[in-house]
Design a protein around this motif. Structure first.
Motif, mmCIF file in Angstrom:
data_model
loop_
_atom_site.group_PDB
_atom_site.id
_atom_site.type_symbol
_atom_site.label_atom_id
_atom_site.label_comp_id
_atom_site.label_asym_id
_atom_site.label_seq_id
_atom_site.Cartn_x
_atom_site.Cartn_y
_atom_site.Cartn_z
ATOM 1 N N TRP A 183 -16.279 -26.602 -44.259
ATOM 2 C CA TRP A 183 -14.835 -26.635 -44.506
ATOM 3 C C TRP A 183 -14.290 -25.258 -44.877
ATOM 4 O O TRP A 183 -13.132 -24.959 -44.610
ATOM 5 N N THR A 184 -15.098 -24.425 -45.506
ATOM 6 C CA THR A 184 -14.630 -23.075 -45.837
ATOM 7 C C THR A 184 -14.405 -22.256 -44.571
ATOM 8 O O THR A 184 -13.654 -21.277 -44.588
ATOM 9 N N ARG A 185 -15.035 -22.656 -43.474
ATOM 10 C CA ARG A 185 -14.910 -21.925 -42.211
ATOM 11 C C ARG A 185 -13.842 -22.519 -41.296
ATOM 12 O O ARG A 185 -13.590 -21.981 -40.227
ATOM 13 N N ARG A 186 -13.228 -23.642 -41.687
ATOM 14 C CA ARG A 186 -12.238 -24.298 -40.827
ATOM 15 C C ARG A 186 -10.881 -24.413 -41.512
ATOM 16 O O ARG A 186 -10.167 -25.374 -41.310
ATOM 17 N N ARG A 187 -10.542 -23.457 -42.322
ATOM 18 C CA ARG A 187 -9.282 -23.530 -43.044
ATOM 19 C C ARG A 187 -8.135 -23.002 -42.193
ATOM 20 O O ARG A 187 -8.283 -22.046 -41.439
ATOM 21 N N GLY A 203 -12.527 -37.011 -32.154
ATOM 22 C CA GLY A 203 -13.772 -36.746 -31.460
ATOM 23 C C GLY A 203 -13.645 -37.013 -29.969
ATOM 24 O O GLY A 203 -12.827 -37.831 -29.540
ATOM 25 N N SER A 204 -14.474 -36.331 -29.188
ATOM 26 C CA SER A 204 -14.508 -36.576 -27.746
ATOM 27 C C SER A 204 -15.245 -37.884 -27.489
ATOM 28 O O SER A 204 -15.861 -38.468 -28.392
ATOM 29 N N THR A 205 -15.205 -38.351 -26.254
ATOM 30 C CA THR A 205 -15.913 -39.585 -25.898
ATOM 31 C C THR A 205 -17.406 -39.438 -26.160
ATOM 32 O O THR A 205 -18.059 -40.356 -26.679
ATOM 33 N N VAL A 206 -17.949 -38.287 -25.811
ATOM 34 C CA VAL A 206 -19.379 -38.036 -26.033
ATOM 35 C C VAL A 206 -19.694 -38.074 -27.522
ATOM 36 O O VAL A 206 -20.707 -38.668 -27.942
ATOM 37 N N GLU A 207 -18.846 -37.465 -28.328
ATOM 38 C CA GLU A 207 -19.075 -37.451 -29.781
ATOM 39 C C GLU A 207 -19.001 -38.866 -30.363
ATOM 40 O O GLU A 207 -19.787 -39.221 -31.250
ATOM 41 N N ARG A 208 -18.081 -39.671 -29.866
ATOM 42 C CA ARG A 208 -17.956 -41.040 -30.367
ATOM 43 C C ARG A 208 -19.191 -41.873 -30.034
ATOM 44 O O ARG A 208 -19.690 -42.630 -30.875
ATOM 45 N N PHE A 209 -19.686 -41.733 -28.801
ATOM 46 C CA PHE A 209 -20.901 -42.460 -28.432
ATOM 47 C C PHE A 209 -22.104 -41.943 -29.213
ATOM 48 O O PHE A 209 -23.016 -42.721 -29.542
ATOM 49 N N GLN A 215 -17.349 -36.106 -41.090
ATOM 50 C CA GLN A 215 -16.355 -35.522 -41.986
ATOM 51 C C GLN A 215 -16.518 -34.004 -42.049
ATOM 52 O O GLN A 215 -15.540 -33.259 -42.034
ATOM 53 N N GLY A 216 -17.762 -33.552 -42.124
ATOM 54 C CA GLY A 216 -18.015 -32.118 -42.152
ATOM 55 C C GLY A 216 -17.529 -31.428 -40.894
ATOM 56 O O GLY A 216 -17.087 -30.273 -40.938
ATOM 57 N N LEU A 217 -17.582 -32.139 -39.772
ATOM 58 C CA LEU A 217 -17.101 -31.594 -38.498
ATOM 59 C C LEU A 217 -15.592 -31.719 -38.349
ATOM 60 O O LEU A 217 -15.017 -31.207 -37.394
ATOM 61 N N GLY A 218 -14.966 -32.434 -39.286
ATOM 62 C CA GLY A 218 -13.516 -32.593 -39.228
ATOM 63 C C GLY A 218 -13.060 -33.635 -38.231
ATOM 64 O O GLY A 218 -11.924 -33.585 -37.750
ATOM 65 N N LEU A 219 -13.911 -34.623 -37.917
ATOM 66 C CA LEU A 219 -13.560 -35.655 -36.948
ATOM 67 C C LEU A 219 -12.815 -36.809 -37.626
ATOM 68 O O LEU A 219 -13.273 -37.348 -38.630
ATOM 69 N N VAL A 220 -11.688 -37.213 -37.043
ATOM 70 C CA VAL A 220 -10.881 -38.304 -37.592
ATOM 71 C C VAL A 220 -11.690 -39.599 -37.676
ATOM 72 O O VAL A 220 -11.501 -40.416 -38.586
#
Length: 211
Positions: A82-86, A97-103, A146-151
């Motif tokens: 999170w410190t790197r995605r501010r 997330g993308s479809t691949v990430e969701r699967f 959550q760390g990746l910032g995915l809804v």
């Protein structure tokens, strides 16, 4: 730590140890902090894991106790990520997330739950290995997302809550079960909040790219 486990108070007619009370209140605070995408989400989570580890270990729920150790490690990663995605406007940048990430999330949950349930059963580390394993793996998947910032991490938490409430009640952890119900309400609101932010971030990027 024994003092925190053996001393407590009565809440709504049920005795609750200090460790369970403070640990779950910290976990509840984490949901509020995550909604606001603040870095304080992670250090508060660390405090919750230490307390809840002892609570679940004393309740003979190896999966729930073990997940606290994993959450501690993931919290360190999440704090760093999170410190790197501010973002100066939106705070921590979030996205769908993308479809691949969701699967990938779904596959990790299904496979991980199966393996963990077998391990817990073989080690006799839990009286309810399958729901215990599902909560353990679901938590890891949720925190990783959550760390990746995915809804979508909020939806994984909603599934964990649905499994966790009856398991906590059956284990005699009534306060924890009540907290899980509050979690469910906050999770729905958090998903709506992050989803709205993700849409705005995407719209702003599209506008910037076309200008």
């Amino acid at each position: 730590m024994d003092f925190l486990l053996n001393h407590g108070l009565t809440v709504f007619g049920q005795w609750v140890s200090i460790a369970e009370l403070v640990g779950q209140l910290c976990a509840l605070a984490v949901v509020f902090l995550a909604q606001r995408r603040t870095l304080w989400t992670w250090p508060v989570q660390v405090g919750a894991t230490v307390l809840l580890f002892t609570v679940y270990l004393s309740a003979h729920l190896g999966g729930l106790a073990g997940r606290q150790v994993a959450i501690l490690a993931i919290s360190v990663y999440g704090w760093w990520a999170w410190t790197r995605r501010r973002d100066p406007v939106y705070g921590v940048v979030v996205r769908r997330g993308s479809t691949v990430e969701r699967f990938a999330l779904l596959g990790a949950f299904a496979a991980g739950t199966t393996v963990m349930a077998v391990v817990l059963d073989l080690l006799d580390a839990s009286w309810a290995p399958w729901p215990d394993a599902a909560i353990f793996i679901g938590t890891l998947v949720a925190f990783a997302a959550q760390g990746l910032g995915l809804v979508e991490f909020w939806l994984v938490w909603l599934l964990v809550d649905a499994i966790g409430v009856p398991l906590q009640i059956a284990s005699g952890l009534w306060f924890s079960a009540a907290v899980y119900l509050v979690f469910a309400v906050l999770v729905v609101h958090g998903w709506w909040n992050w989803n709205r932010t993700a849409e705005q971030v995407l719209a702003d990027r599209v506008t910037a790219a076309s200008s």
